[in-house]
Design an enzyme around this catalytic site. Structure first.
Site, PDB file in Angstrom:
ATOM      1  N   CYS A 295      -6.621   1.039   2.982  1.00  0.00           N
ATOM      2  CA  CYS A 295      -7.604   2.135   2.979  1.00  0.00           C
ATOM      3  C   CYS A 295      -7.479   2.995   1.736  1.00  0.00           C
ATOM      4  CB  CYS A 295      -7.420   3.002   4.213  1.00  0.00           C
ATOM      5  SG  CYS A 295      -7.876   2.133   5.702  1.00  0.00           S
TER       6      CYS A 295
ATOM      7  N   GLU B 287     -11.815  -4.116   4.344  1.00  0.00           N
ATOM      8  CA  GLU B 287     -12.272  -4.034   5.737  1.00  0.00           C
ATOM      9  C   GLU B 287     -13.393  -3.007   5.940  1.00  0.00           C
ATOM     10  OE1 GLU B 287      -9.184  -1.291   8.211  1.00  0.00           O
ATOM     11  OE2 GLU B 287      -8.436  -3.285   7.860  1.00  0.00           O
TER      12      GLU B 287
ATOM     13  N   GLU C 243       0.859  -1.183   0.000  1.00  0.00           N
ATOM     14  CA  GLU C 243       0.000   0.000   0.000  1.00  0.00           C
ATOM     15  C   GLU C 243       0.887   1.222   0.000  1.00  0.00           C
ATOM     16  OE1 GLU C 243      -2.705   0.456   3.332  1.00  0.00           O
ATOM     17  OE2 GLU C 243      -3.804   1.992   2.208  1.00  0.00           O
TER      18      GLU C 243
HETATM   19  O1  AHR Z   1      -2.112  -1.531   6.759  1.00  0.00           O
HETATM   20  C1  AHR Z   1      -2.481  -0.242   7.119  1.00  0.00           C
HETATM   21  C2  AHR Z   1      -3.978  -0.048   7.123  1.00  0.00           C
HETATM   22  O2  AHR Z   1      -4.564  -0.886   8.055  1.00  0.00           O
HETATM   23  C3  AHR Z   1      -4.685  -0.398   5.849  1.00  0.00           C
HETATM   24  O3  AHR Z   1      -4.690   0.633   4.950  1.00  0.00           O
HETATM   25  C4  AHR Z   1      -6.062  -0.682   6.302  1.00  0.00           C
HETATM   26  O4  AHR Z   1      -6.709  -1.601   5.468  1.00  0.00           O
HETATM   27  C5  AHR Z   1      -5.890  -1.163   7.708  1.00  0.00           C
HETATM   28  O5  AHR Z   1      -6.714  -0.504   8.568  1.00  0.00           O
END
Ligand code: AHR
Length: 808
Positions: free
Chosen positions: A413, A538, A211
């Site tokens: 996220c 999530e 990410e």
């Molecule tokens: O891994 C960091 C964050 O943790 C991610 O963006 C999210 O999916 C989770 O809350």
């Protein structure tokens, strides 16, 4: 439920007096309230009383349900109702600024269903008529008073006690070993490995989760060295909190008789609105970029420079390009061709004459007048696999060495974004860089999307990992303003669903398809062989979510039954979203569910049976985000807790198909989330102890699990749960792999027995050991060869992960 709520409330209000005045012998009063009204993250609490005068809080401060609305997650003035069918309803005000009201329901007051924020004001206000106040220890509390049977209160007390017990286990830390295990002497463990008792397990168990958080992409894995190359930084990237974060960020104009502005009148492409406009009265001024914390360069290495430029000045000329040190030392120089009147891309190559971690790039127009510049890029030629627009070689190599079987991207996220306008759309991230659409990163900076879908897929292919893109389920991040109630409007969902289907065509379609052709034009005529796609990250499993998720899921299943869709089950290993996510997955027959949990080492030690009871016939599991968060950051304690847990994941490899530690990367000085797997700065890569656990598991994966029994006679559960063995067979290499995790402060003597089978005396056994004191953050594994004798009668070090690999 919503339509009937008004009717239910009227009924409940009618019933209220009979509840309140019934004189049942076993009845007691229950008071439902919230504290800290006006503050964030509060929730529903209970108190009880036999006489309605002296109140006892259940807790204290134990929250049975929290509001999940927006960024603030407030629960104000909750009203609790009990309907004739026995269902409890909680209604509350979710904002003190806006008219937002929440509702959730429960059968038992401790497990609550999904939350709904479309409640009308009049519905809430009608219910709120019954609010009253009590006092506990002199504190006045407003809420709902009901008369209930003692049994209900008893169950609430039990729930709270069980939560307290779980919390105690969760808080277990290795630091207490000196007291907890102070009398422990070296331990013996008889380990029986039954080579005939095997089950197939996933051969994709260890992957990577990427990410763009902590400057993982721009300034990190993406090898671009120029910061704000497109002059697109914007104060909104940081929610207006940093006014220096604007289109000029990371740039300065140096030199006399020169000025510059940011213009947007006639850009190269509408997706990249802004560009730099320089006014030079004489030659000598330069536009300077500071890079991401400086520009790292290596002596003799070559760097590809490019710029889009135009100048209407009568007499145009060239740009002189320099790499310079912070005191002006020249570390390399080159020049472009003559700049023309219309936007055009100019390329040049710089060779670094020195090694430096903090160089600058200077662009000196060799003519005066008005000059426009945009998309100013500088890449090392030595990117990973020397790909153009490529990845930083050392970081990519470190990831590759984990041998991840898949890479999930682009988040996290980041996928669903901060509000629907900030959702990640893959189509904005492909094609020529100047046509891609950069945007605010949910982690409060800027993403150029130079590392876009093409580059992600290419990286996967380069390291032999399956691509696992995750798309938003039509709802934004639950922590953004307004939360997930504001999903993509339903009349726009068809277009969104089509975008997802187009992604599959882009990845897998022939060059005769619309999107397959676009992929081919980017340089990859062969399909990428996409097999998995994640939908949602999530998310809150609300009605808004369900509707949109179902539309996307149905469309993929109908058009592309060959693709495995991965659903989502909230950010925790329990609770409403976890339950609702699984219920929805089972209802729709979603083939796999993404689970996320960040927990303490104590949780991982005490939950090694988490998957043992999972239904083998329902959806499979992708443990998409997890990490053990130890006090003080990633160390041997957290690494071994993860290793211990991964042994249980391998044991459950028939149902858990994939897993990925999260987050993967973090740039020093720009880390928003800790811990991460690999830290780095501009010149160094610093893998954590947890990275080595992932690497060991990734490099030593199997496709069959062999049953093993451990007998630690006379030892307590405290000891037994800190020792685990995982035995897998890798059919490709024909190797048996034994992983032994010892989270005890003493050595363990393993007595290995292979159910009567002999190991040939001359077999070559490779041994890898990761060990250190619990707080050690720098331990790296040692790799040696060992003899059969050592395998059968050696010792397993305290606090260690040991792996033996050999042919049986
Ligand atoms: O891994 C960091 C964050 O943790 C991610 O963006 C999210 O999916 C989770 O809350």
């Amino acid at each position: 439920m919503k339509k009937n709520l008004f009717v239910i409330i009227i009924f409940c209000l009618g019933q209220l007096s009979s509840y309140a005045w019934a004189n049942q012998p076993d009845s007691t009063y229950l008071f439902a309230y919230t504290k800290n009204d006006g503050k964030r993250h509060n929730g529903l609490q209970f108190a009880w009383s036999v006489d309605s005068k002296n109140w006892h809080s259940i807790g204290p401060e134990f929250i049975f349900v929290r509001s999940d609305y927006g960024t603030e997650k407030k629960m104000l003035m909750p009203v609790l109702l009990h309907d004739p069918s026995g269902v409890w309803h909680c209604l509350w005000k979710a904002s003190d600024r806006n008219e937002v009201y929440g509702h959730t329901a429960s059968d038992n007051l401790f497990t609550w269903g999904r939350q709904d924020y479309s409640i009308e004001k009049k519905v809430y206000e009608n219910a709120a008529k019954q609010l009253s106040s009590i006092e506990i220890n002199g504190e006045k509390l407003t809420g709902t008073k009901l008369s209930v049977s003692w049994h209900i209160v008893e169950e609430l007390i039990k729930t709270r006690r069980s939560a307290a017990f779980k919390e105690m286990l969760r808080r277990e830390t290795i630091r207490d070993d000196s007291t907890r295990l102070r009398h422990l002497k070296p331990v013996q463990a008889k380990i029986n490995i039954n080579t005939d008792d095997k089950k197939p397990i996933s051969n994709m168990l260890i992957g990577a989760f990427f990410e763009d958080i902590n400057y993982s992409a721009d300034g990190g894995l993406y090898a671009e060295l120029i910061q704000n190359r497109g002059f697109e930084y914007n104060v909104n990237d940081k929610l207006g909190k940093d006014l220096n974060w604007n289109n000029k960020m990371a740039w300065e104009l140096k030199g006399a008789q020169a000025s510059w502005t940011i213009d947007s009148v006639a850009p190269i492409h509408p997706n990249n609105k802004h560009y730099a406009k320089l006014q030079l009265s004489k030659v000598g001024a330069a536009l300077v970029n500071e890079g991401f914390d400086g520009i790292p360069i290596k002596k003799n290495d070559k760097y590809n420079f490019s710029v889009f430029a135009r100048s209407s000045s009568a007499k145009n000329g060239i740009f002189l390009i320099r790499l310079v040190g912070i005191h002006g030392e020249i570390y390399g120089e080159t020049q472009t061709k003559n700049i023309s009147k219309n936007w055009k891309k100019y390329d040049a190559v710089l060779t670094a004459t020195e090694t430096a971690s903090d160089a600058r790039l200077e662009i000196y127009p060799q003519f005066s007048g008005t000059i426009d510049m945009d998309m100013i890029c500088l890449f090392p030629q030595k990117t990973f696999k020397e790909r153009a627009n490529g990845l930083r070689a050392d970081l990519a190599q470190t990831i590759a060495e984990m041998k991840p079987k898949f890479i999930r991207f682009p988040g996290g996220c980041l996928v669903h974004g901060f509000g629907i306008d900030n959702m990640y759309h893959w189509k904005n991230t492909i094609g020529p860089l100047e046509k891609r659409k950069p945007q605010r990163n949910i982690w409060n900076y800027h993403q150029t999307v130079g590392l876009g879908y093409y580059e992600y897929f290419q990286f996967c292919e380069d390291i032999g990992a399956e691509p696992l893109p995750v798309v938003a389920a039509g709802v934004p991040c639950q922590n953004s303003e307004g939360g997930q109630q504001g999903g993509i409007p339903l009349n726009e969902m068809d277009k969104y669903v089509q975008d997802v289907l187009d992604l599959i065509e882009w990845a897998n379609g022939g060059t005769n398809t619309k999107w397959g052709k676009i992929r081919a034009e980017s340089g990859h005529p062969k399909p990428f062989n996409l097999r998995y796609i994640g939908v949602g990250n999530e998310d809150q499993i609300s009605d808004v979510f369900e509707k949109r998720f179902t539309m996307i899921f149905d469309a993929i299943r109908d058009k592309h039954p060959e693709i495995t869709v991965i659903g989502t089950s909230g950010p925790f290993n329990e609770g409403t979203d976890y339950q609702e996510g699984w219920t929805l997955a089972n209802k729709l027959k979603v083939p796999m569910v993404d689970e996320h949990y960040y927990q303490s080492p104590g949780w991982f030690i005490n939950n090694q049976d988490f998957y043992d009871s999972y239904d083998r016939n329902s959806a499979k599991v992708y443990l998409g985000e997890y990490a053990a968060h130890a006090k003080g950051g990633p160390n041997i304690e957290s690494a071994l807790a993860e290793a211990l847990y991964l042994a249980s994941v391998e044991r459950n490899g028939d149902i858990v198909k994939m897993s990925s530690y999260a987050p993967l990367l973090a740039k020093e000085g720009h880390t928003q989330w800790n811990p991460d797997l690999i830290y780095f700065n501009n010149t160094e890569v610093k893998p954590t102890t947890g990275y080595y656990v992932q690497r060991i598991y990734g490099q030593n994966s199997g496709d069959e699990y062999l049953a093993n029994q451990i007998n630690m006679e006379g030892q307590s559960e405290e000891v037994k749960k800190r020792f685990a063995v995982s035995t897998v067979y890798d059919s490709r290499s024909g190797d048996l792999i034994i992983k032994i995790i010892n989270m005890l402060p003493v050595t363990v003597k393993p007595l290995l027995n292979f159910e009567g089978k002999e190991i040939q005396k001359n077999v070559s056994i490779s041994k890898q050991v990761l060990t250190g004191k619990p707080e050690n953050k720098t331990a790296v594994p040692t790799v040696t060869k060992c003899s059969v004798n050592e395998l059968l009668s050696g010792e397993i070090l305290p606090y260690s992960l040991t792996v033996y690999r050999f042919k049986l």
